[in-house]
Design a protein around this motif. Structure first.
Motif: not given
Length: 141
Positions: A133-141
């Motif tokens: 989830i952290d990686r998704i937020c870092d990469d996509r948010c």
């Protein structure tokens, strides 16, 4: 036939989950998996995915014979009903083995409590839903 139970949240399946469930399946002949109800997950952030979706994804895994969502009030009820020979805990799950063994004994459930082996992450592999989830937020948010 040795019946094994594994349990967990299984939110956003990843290779660590697959390793845990393969290890658990290897402890016996039949693997049942209890998927924690989202409302009962209090030791970390609640799951993103619904109870049913997490159960369905776990049930789709080759090594799993049966998957169900846990009890609303008492996490030991499904264990009593399934009457396993072994409860397989994830190597890093927060559970206290002695406390589980004591509760099982008080309920007349005679089974072994074992830990699955650890799995080292390969390069750039994430073995935690929170890390994903952290990686998704870092990469996509």
């Amino acid at each position: 036939m040795t019946h094994v139970i594994a349990q967990g949240t299984f939110d956003i399946l990843h290779p660590g989950h697959a390793h845990y469930l393969r290890d658990a399946a290897a402890m016996g002949d039949r693997l049942s998996v209890i998927v924690a109800r989202g409302e009962n997950v209090t030791h970390k952030d609640p799951p993103i995915l619904s109870n049913r979706q997490r159960r369905d994804m776990v049930a789709a895994l080759e090594m799993v014979d049966h998957a169900l969502v846990g009890h609303r009030e008492d996490i030991f009820v499904p264990i009593e009903e399934l009457d396993p020979d072994v409860i397989a805990l994830g190597y890093d799950q927060h559970h206290d083995e002695e406390a589980i063994e004591g509760e099982l004994a008080s309920r007349g459930v005679d089974c072994d409590v074992r830990r699955a082996s650890p799995r080292d992450a390969h390069e750039d592999e994430l073995l935690s839903t929170g890390d994903i989830i952290d990686r998704i937020c870092d990469d996509r948010c």
